[in-house]
Structures are given as structure tokens and as C-alpha cells.
Enzyme design. Structure first.
Site, short mmCIF file in Angstrom:
data_model
loop_
_atom_site.label_atom_id
_atom_site.label_comp_id
_atom_site.label_asym_id
_atom_site.label_seq_id
_atom_site.Cartn_x
_atom_site.Cartn_y
_atom_site.Cartn_z
N PHE A 232 0.69 -1.30 0.18
CA PHE A 232 -0.06 -0.06 -0.04
C PHE A 232 0.94 1.31 0.07
O PHE A 232 1.93 1.26 0.75
CB PHE A 232 -1.05 0.07 1.25
CG PHE A 232 -2.07 1.04 1.20
CD1 PHE A 232 -2.89 0.95 0.47
CD2 PHE A 232 -2.15 2.39 1.83
CE1 PHE A 232 -3.96 2.05 0.41
CE2 PHE A 232 -2.71 3.25 1.74
CZ PHE A 232 -3.90 3.01 1.07
N ASP B 113 1.99 -5.08 8.52
CA ASP B 113 0.76 -4.08 8.34
C ASP B 113 -0.49 -5.40 8.40
O ASP B 113 -0.38 -6.13 7.18
CB ASP B 113 1.29 -3.35 7.00
CG ASP B 113 -0.26 -2.62 6.62
OD1 ASP B 113 -1.25 -2.90 7.24
OD2 ASP B 113 -0.07 -1.36 6.13
N TYR C 28 -10.86 0.44 10.71
CA TYR C 28 -11.90 1.15 9.95
C TYR C 28 -12.43 0.10 8.80
O TYR C 28 -13.50 0.41 8.14
CB TYR C 28 -11.96 2.54 9.55
CG TYR C 28 -10.76 2.71 8.68
CD1 TYR C 28 -10.46 2.36 7.46
CD2 TYR C 28 -9.49 3.56 9.27
CE1 TYR C 28 -9.23 2.48 6.61
CE2 TYR C 28 -8.37 3.67 8.65
CZ TYR C 28 -8.40 3.36 7.21
OH TYR C 28 -7.31 3.62 6.60
N LYS C 29 -11.80 -0.88 8.62
CA LYS C 29 -12.08 -2.07 7.54
C LYS C 29 -12.84 -3.13 8.20
O LYS C 29 -13.99 -2.84 8.65
CB LYS C 29 -10.78 -2.42 6.89
CG LYS C 29 -10.20 -1.23 6.18
CD LYS C 29 -8.51 -1.94 5.70
CE LYS C 29 -7.72 -0.94 5.13
NZ LYS C 29 -8.23 -0.18 3.91
N ARG D 104 -11.99 -4.52 -7.17
CA ARG D 104 -11.68 -5.17 -5.86
C ARG D 104 -13.11 -5.53 -5.29
O ARG D 104 -14.17 -4.42 -5.19
CB ARG D 104 -10.80 -4.11 -5.11
CG ARG D 104 -10.01 -4.89 -3.88
CD ARG D 104 -9.07 -3.88 -3.51
NE ARG D 104 -9.73 -2.70 -2.73
CZ ARG D 104 -9.17 -2.29 -1.90
NH1 ARG D 104 -8.08 -2.48 -1.29
NH2 ARG D 104 -9.83 -1.07 -1.03
#
Ligand SMILES: Cc1ncc(COP(=O)(O)O)c(C=O)c1O
Ligand SMILES: Cc1ncc(COP(=O)(O)O)c(C=O)c1O
Lengths: 419, 424
Positions: B134, B209, B234-235, B383
Site C-alpha cells: 500500500f 501491516d 475502519y475496515k 476489488r
């Protein structure tokens, strides 16, 4: 029985106070609780409760991921610009909200010293005062260590703050950065921001202002006073709620030349291009790092709307009247008990709170809390009375100082074995 | 069970409904406030709103903040909250109590731990990551390289599927390896145990991560003997937009770790307002400034749910959903050249599936307009994330049906679908 003339005065002041109607827009203001800590954590605006609820239900719940593109992505700069305009007199594009105050302090201070060292490796000194807020000192200490720099301390009296004379003596060709709190967290000393800024600049230094205790309390003219950099809390006089994200100000001409160290995707030219190399956007957004904490950003907008409407000069006028009144009461009621003023007596040199000194104040604070009178305590022996101009009434000040007087008397009698 | 090998072509919507009826996690869907007309396959980017969140946040605002005011730092446990919630995340990632703390953004937390990690290997000059990582991870590491490598920045080495491999870049000059456990684009999952072992045998420090892992796949950081980790909340953890990240620091590093930002909340005695910075013991020293309590309140509500579920169930359902999706892509979307980019081997897959298709951006916009929400990642991937607590087998079926319709009709060619927002 005649009315206490101090109370009569308070009632008169409340009646003629042009900002009095804002008080009921804060949750809890209708209760008997005396809140003297709005300089540490402001009360919630009533409308913020509804705002957050609506956000959760309609925006997060209803729009889900689409919310980022539709609105949230712009909030750091949108709210930043509102703070710029209404609170610190900065034109648009120079203020942003993001991380905690400490993280922003780190980013701006690192950016500043890195730029200075690159320009002139002899500039190895950061100037800070011994009574600046601890996080400022700790962050600078960490930066000095990692960058092989020195901290140069200005020794200040804890009832005052950094004066122009002191700064003029401290700066020199080795100064990279000066960090000063505009309003000192302990004494409320109001630094001469334009003058200190000029002194730093004359020495070729950059200056970073900590506005935590001024934003929403004391007018700030960031552009006019030639600020380089500033950070400030939003959970104090801006009522953003516990830990609401802080703001950072970076003067526009410095933005392209300063590189901040926490290089995150939110600070890049095209955050969804997602290439492997960091390309900072040449504007205020480069000082952002990661995904902004949206839920915590909303409440402050309610206060910003009030400040936009009332204007900072009116807030300052009321703030001065409140602190003057508190000092008058302290003089009449507490001085005879041995209490001294640990804040500047001159309103021109004082921010929005008042610190009263007595060696019994730690105990007094604890007991006041039991009686729903909420100041805070700062060593040594300081009772700190924060008077948030939008949510505090004169009568509240009266009630709180009367309670302080009674409590202190009791403590002193007990100490003397008389109670 | 493996749908891909049992009878892919025999699946129909009724089969999916039957699978939903038998799903031990099906009841959790009602714990989320998802609009009825949406198939939400983007919980890997922003998780859904739990039903209980609004009431809990309102409670924190009116009671803890409004009534408790400053007293809530003690009375409502605000000061301890980053550690208390950290302890609730710990079982999801194989961490022990006292090893996890919440921080600012994920980016800021990565900076905090990556500097600490590199400082444990002061004589080494290389930081390894992955080309497909990322972007914020790579950008943050670039900042770390500049900070710690004066005058010349530390060297960066990026591994890549097309080479070089991890073994090719590891040597005794590598200080730290930072990898994302589940790739944000493809969903490819690293073998945490094996990678960590190799990194350690080169004498380097391993930072993971976990943004796309936590709440999606079982993770065992201590079992893998890793050193540091960070992750989003938050995912899959449903903390809300921008909810605070977490940091994990293996206990063996607590006494010596030296994080980047030395703030007052990381001080041994923050309220003594000492002149000297003395780091706190334990993971607390990674704290910085005043934590974001309102964002944490939302996370606290969702962690209630995570305290109840068994991650083995989550993983099992996640694999069932992704396998179902992949098998339906294979059986129904082949005519349009749709390619599954995500590993088909379940051990190598997180909880998302990426598809490569020409003009994927426009196709995704057309899908979103029809109430099937996934996202697009440059340059060419659509995605789809499968959050097992609220995505059903019927959702998978419906998503494929809509995707098939969008491709078959070519409706995505309408110009409005090509317009780009800032967020993709
Ligand atoms: C692997 C990975 N790391 C980090 C982040 C985000 O970092 P931040 O929360 O700082 O924006 C993401 C977000 O999608 C991610 O996928
Ligand atoms: C002058 C000053 N700076 C900084 C802070 C706080 O920093 P943070 O929000 O990162 O805890 C405070 C908080 O009281 C403060 O008074």
C-alpha cells in the site's frame, strides 16, 4: 438581607452579555455544575450530539465508502479553512486539521528544522521555554536527539511566560526554530506574538506557535503577525470533544519548501494513483498523513458556526470580563486566605484562564470536584480556572469562586485542627 | 468445503440461500445497519456501521463528555482507553495483553513503529518492503529512511512477484522488513510464520501491516514470533471512517524500543509534567498525544461484536464466500475476459477477490449505480471484499448477476461511468 453585590454584578453582566444566549447551546449548561475546565475540554454543543448521530446514520451508515468522495475527503481542509477564517485570521489554504496536536507539532517542527539545517548546518538550536506544555518539550527533545541538535531553554517564571527581551537574548545565528505557546497553559500569560515572531525572523529563525490555549479564546492574526507555523487543539475552546483532531497552520509560501516527515498517502498529489514514490502535493494537504478521523471532526463545526456569527473580538471581550471578574472575586474572597494570583494581573497580558496559587489547592480542587465545581489543578499549588466565553456565565463564576472560598476555608480550618 | 471442486455449475440462488440458512454467522448481519438495497462488498475499505454504534457514541457524548466532562479521563476510563481497546484487539491478532495500543492514523503508527524497529538495528542500512505494498507504507518508509540514514538515506529494497524475491534481498545489511500481510489489491496473503522466520534468520526485524487481515483472517503474531505490527480498525473491524489504528509491539522489545514521536501520553508520568522525557514502560511509550475518544467510542461499540465471534468461523465463511465468488466468475464471466487475480489457493488468500477486466473503472461505477459496491484500484483491478459478518452467499450471487448484466449489456460504456472521483 441584601444581595451580595458581587452576585448582583454577575446578574447584571449576564443580562447585558451579548453572548449569553450561546450558553444554552451547550449540553449541561442548564445544570448547577460549575465548569471551569473548558480550557482543557470544552462542553459539547447540543447540536453536535445530533450532528454526530446523523452522520453515523446517514453518512457512514447510508453512504458507506461513497462518503469519502462525496464529502469527507475535503473535511480536513474545509474545517481547516473555517478555523483559519474565524479563529486565527489566516486566509484559505493554510490551515488543516488532522492528527493529534503532538503529532502535528512533531511534523511541523521536524519540517522546520530539516529545512533550516539544509539551508545552514550551523543552525543546530531549538529554543523553547522551560514552562512550555510538556508534550511540546518532549517532542522537541526527541527531535533534537534524532537530528543531533540542542535545545536552548528560556527559563520562565511559572506565573508568566516568554518575553521579547528573553527571546531576543536567546536567538542567534545558530537558532533553527523557536517554539512558544501563545497563551501559557499554566499562567495564561499571553505572549506578544507579533513581536516574538519578528525577533525570531530577524535572527533567521522560524517560529512555531502553539495556539492550544488561544484558539477560540484570544484573537490570533496569523497572517498579519507573519506566523510561519502554528498548531492548536480543537477540544478546548472549540468544543470538538475529547481528542478531536488538532489544526496546523503553515504559511502559504513555506508550504512548497517544507517537507514533513510522516509522509503519508493523504499528502500526495494524487492519492489514488498509488505509485511507489512519495510526491507531496504543493499545498497545505502535504501536511496530512493518513486517513482522517472523521467522527471526531464534526462537533467542532458547531462551535465554529457560533464563532463565525459572534466574532472573535466579542469572545475576547467577554473572556476578559470573565477573568477580570474572577480576579476581583479572588481578591476579595481568597487573598485574605493567602491565595495569590499566578496569572498576569493585566488583562492585556492574560489569556482566557486564571490560575490562583495556594499550597492547599490540590486538596481544594479534589473537594470542589466532589461538589460539582470543576476547575483543574496544576503544580505547584495552582487552581486553574478556565472560562470559556461561549458557555460560561458570570453567575457561574460567582458560584464557583464562592465554593472555592468555602472549601479553602474548611481545608485551612482542618489543617489548623479547628474543624 | 470447496465449492470450486464440488459442482460449480449446479449452484443457483437457491443454493446460496440454503448456504445462508446454514451459516452460523448469518445472525450477525442484523447487527449492522446496512441499507437493504445494497450489496456491500467494500467492507475491506470501510466497514459497515454496527447497529449499536450510534447509541454508544451518543452515550459517550452526552454522558461521558457532556456530564462527566474532564472527570471522564479517570471516571470513564478515557486515559486507559487506547490500551483497553488494544487488549480487545489482541486476541484477533495473536497478541498478548499489554502488547497492543491504539494510535493516530495507520500511517502515523507505521512511522512510530518503523523508526523503533530500525533503531533496534542501528548498524544496518537497508529497509525492505514490497513494490505492491500500500503506497502509504512505502511513503512512510521513505521518511524513515531519510530520518535514520543521515546523511544519505537508508537504502530501500523492494521485493516483487516478478523478482527480486525476499531471499534475494535479505542480507546482513537489512535492518527491517515491512510487509502487508494481505495485499490490499490482490488479496494475496503472505505466510507469516515462514516469512518472519526467514527475516529473523537474516537478523532483521519483522513489521507486519495487518490492515487487510485483522477481522478477516486469523493472525498469530506471537506464534509467528514477529516483532511489530500495525493495522486499521475502519475496515473489517467496523470502527468508522478514520477510526484509530493499532500498534503491536512484541513484549521482548518493550523495554528497549524507542519510537519516533515522544509525546506526553508516552511519558512514564504524563501528569507530573516533568521537564525530562522518560518513556513509559510497555507499549504505552508508543502513545503520542490525546487520543481520539469519539472515534474510539465508535470502535468500542464494534469491538463488542468482535469479542463474541470465533475467528475460525469467520475464516471458514470468508473462504466459502471468496470461493463461491471465484467459481461464479469462472463459470459465468469468462466470455468477457474477466481474470481472477487473487490466488485460488485458499491458504494464500485473504478475504477479498480482485478481478482484472478492461475498463474496470467504468464497470465498477456501473456496478455501484446498481447497488453493488466494490472498488477500483489503479491501474486495472476491481476489488471485492467479503466481510463475513454481514456478507451473505446470496449477496455473492446477486453481485455476480449484476456484474454479468453490466458486462453483457455493455452499459458501462456510457460516458458518465468514465468520470473519475478523487476516491476510486
Ligand atoms: C495496507 C494498508 N496500509 C495502510 C492503509 C491506510 O493507512 P491510513 O489509515 O493511514 O490512511 C491502508 C488503507 O487502505 C492499507 O490498505
Ligand atoms: C499548550 C498545549 N499544547 C499541546 C497540548 C496537547 O497536545 P495533545 O492534544 O497532543 O495531547 C495541550 C493540552 O492541554 C496544551 O495545553
Amino acid at each position: 438581607m441584601t444581595l451580595d453585590p458581587h452576585l448582583a454584578f454577575a446578574r447584571r453582566m449576564d443580562r447585558s452579555d451579548g453572548l449569553a444566549h450561546y450558553r444554552k447551546r451547550f449540553a449541561g449548561a442548564e445544570t448547577d455544575l460549575v465548569y471551569f475546565d473548558g480550557n482543557s475540554l470544552g462542553r459539547p454543543p447540543v447540536s453536535a450530539i445530533e450532528r454526530v448521530e446523523r452522520f453515523l446514520r446517514d453518512d457512514w451508515g447510508g453512504r458507506l465508502i461513497r462518503g469519502w468522495d462525496e464529502a469527507w475527503l475535503q473535511l480536513p481542509t474545509e474545517i481547516g479553512d473555517r478555523i483559519g477564517r474565524a479563529v486565527i485570521e489566516a486566509k484559505a489554504g493554510q490551515t488543516v486539521i488532522g492528527d493529534s496536536t503532538t503529532v502535528l507539532l512533531y511534523k511541523l517542527a521536524r519540517a522546520a528544522v530539516d529545512a533550516q539545517l539544509a539551508r545552514d548546518p550551523a543552525r543546530r538550536e531549538i529554543i523553547v521555554d522551560t514552562d512550555n506544555f510538556p508534550t511540546d518539550r518532549y517532542v522537541l527533545d526527541g527531535i533534537a536527539k534524532e537530528r543531533g541538535m540542542r535545545l536552548r531553554w528560556i527559563e520562565v517564571n511559572t506565573t508568566a511566560g516568554v518575553t521579547p527581551e528573553q527571546l531576543a537574548e536567546a536567538v542567534g545565528p545558530e537558532t533553527a526554530l523557536v517554539v512558544v505557546s501563545h497563551v501559557a497553559y499554566r499562567s495564561a500569560y499571553l505572549a506578544d506574538a507579533p513581536e516574538l515572531t519578528r525577533i525570531a525572523h530577524d535572527a533567521g529563525a522560524l517560529i512555531l506557535w502553539d495556539l492550544c490555549h488561544s484558539a477560540g479564546s484570544v484573537p490570533v492574526k496569523a497572517d498579519l503577525w507573519g506566523f510561519d507555523l502554528a498548531v492548536g487543539c480543537t477540544y478546548k475552546y472549540l468544543n470538538g470533544g475529547p481528542g478531536s483532531p488538532a489544526f496546523a497552520y503553515v504559511r502559504d509560501d513555506l508550504q512548497a519548501v517544507l517537507a514533513q516527515p510522516i509522509q503519508g498517502w493523504w499528502g500526495t498529489t494524487d492519492m489514488f494513483a498509488m505509485g511507489p514514490d512519495y510526491e507531496p502535493v504543493p499545498d497545505i494537504r502535504r501536511f496530512l498523513s493518513g486517513t482522517a478521523p472523521i467522527v471526531g471532526m464534526l462537533a467542532m463545526e458547531e462551535t465554529l458556526a457560533m464563532i463565525e456569527e459572534a466574532g472573535m473580538p466579542a469572545l475576547r471581550a467577554k473572556s476578559v470580563a470573565l477573568t477580570e471578574y474572577a480576579i476581583t472575586l479572588a481578591g476579595d474572597w481568597l487573598a485574605p486566605l493567602g491565595v495569590t494570583l499566578a496569572s498576569p494581573a493585566d488583562a492585556e497580558e492574560r489569556g482566557g484562564h486564571v490560575t490562583l496559587h495556594h499550597n492547599a489547592m490540590r486538596e481544594v480542587t479534589a473537594r470542589l470536584w466532589q461538589r460539582d465545581v470543576i476547575p483543574d489543578y496544576r503544580d505547584p499549588g495552582g487552581l486553574r480556572i478556565g472560562l470559556s466565553p461561549l458557555s460560561t456565565s458570570f453567575e457561574e463564576v460567582h458560584r464557583g469562586l464562592a465554593a472555592t472560598r468555602d472549601t479553602l476555608k474548611t481545608v485551612l480550618l482542618e489543617r489548623a485542627g479547628l474543624a | 468445503m470447496s465449492l470450486a471442486t464440488s459442482a460449480p455449475l449446479a449452484i443457483d440462488r437457491a443454493t446460496c440461500l440454503a448456504l445462508d440458512a446454514a451459516d452460523p454467522l448469518a445472525a450477525y448481519r442484523d447487527r449492522f445497519a446496512l441499507p437493504d438495497d445494497l450489496v456491500y462488498l467494500d467492507g475491506n475499505s470501510l466497514g459497515a456501521l454496527p447497529q449499536a454504534t450510534a447509541a454508544h457514541v451518543a452515550h459517550v457524548i452526552t454522558e461521558e463528555w457532556g456530564t462527566g466532562l474532564i472527570r471522564s479521563w479517570n471516571d470513564a476510563g478515557w486515559f486507559a482507553k487506547p490500551l483497553v481497546l488494544g487488549d480487545r484487539i489482541a486476541p484477533l491478532i495473536g497478541a498478548a495483553e499489554g502488547e497492543v495500543v491504539l494510535g493516530d492514523s495507520t500511517s502515523a503508527s507505521l512511522f512510530q513503529v518503523a523508526v523503533a524497529a530500525a533503531r533496534l538495528r542501528p548498524d544496518r542500512r537497508v529497509i525492505v518492503s514490497e513494490r505492491s505494498n500500500f503506497p502509504t507504507d512505502l511513503y512512510i518508509l521513505d521518511g524513515v529512511q531519510q530520518l535514520l540514514g543521515r546523511p544519505a538515506p537508508l537504502e530501500r529494497r523492494l521485493i516483487d512477484d516478478g523478482g527480486p524475491s525476499l531471499d534475494e534481498v535479505l542480507d546482513d545489511d537489512v535492518a527491517v522488513v515491512v510487509l502487508t500481510h494481505v495485499d490490499y489489491r490482490t488479496g494475496r496473503m503472505h505466510d507469516m510464520v515462514e516469512v518472519t522466520r526467514r527475516v529473523h534468520s537474516a537478523g532483521a526485524i519483522m513489521v507486519w501491516d495487518l490492515c487487510h487481515s485483522v477481522g478477516a483472517v486469523p493472525v498469530d503474531l506471537n506464534g509467528a514470533d514477529a516483532d511489530f505490527a500495525i493495522g486499521c480498525t475502519y475496515k473489517y473491524l467496523n470502527g468508522g471512517p478514520g477510526s484509530p489504528s493499532f500498534m503491536w509491539v512484541a513484549e521482548r522489545h518493550h523495554a528497549v524500543a524507542s519510537p519516533a514521536v515522544t509525546g506526553w501520553h508516552g511519558h512514564a508520568t504524563p501528569f507530573d509534567f516533568d521537564v525530562e522525557y522518560v518513556p513509559a514502560d510497555g507499549v504505552t511509550r508508543f502513545r503520542v498525544g490525546t487520543p481520539q475518544l469519539l472515534s474510539m467510542a465508535a470502535l468500542e461499540a464494534s469491538l463488542e461484536i468482535w469479542g463474541e465471534v470465533d475467528l475460525a468461523d469467520v475464516r471458514e465463511k470468508s473462504l466459502r464466500l471468496t470461493e463461491l465468488f471465484i467459481s461464479l466468475v469462472d463459470s459465468r464471466l469468462a466470455p468477457w475476459g474477466v481474470e481472477v487475480v487473487t490466488p485460488r489457493q485458499s491458504a494464500k488468500r485473504g478475504s477479498q477477490v480482485a478481478l482484472r477486466v478492461d475498463d474496470g473503472y467504468a464497470v465498477m461505477q456501473a456496478l455501484i449505480e446498481r447497488g453493488v459496491i466494490g472498488d477500483f484500484r489503479a491501474p486495472d483491478l476491481m476489488r471485492f471484499g467479503f466481510a463475513p459478518l454481514y456478507v451473505s452467499h446470496a449477496d455473492v450471487w446477486d453481485a455476480i448477476a449484476v456484474l454479468e448484466e453490466v458486462l453483457a449489456t455493455g452499459v458501462w460504456r456510457e460516458p458518465r461511468f468514465a468520470r473519475r472521483g478523487t476516491v476510486t
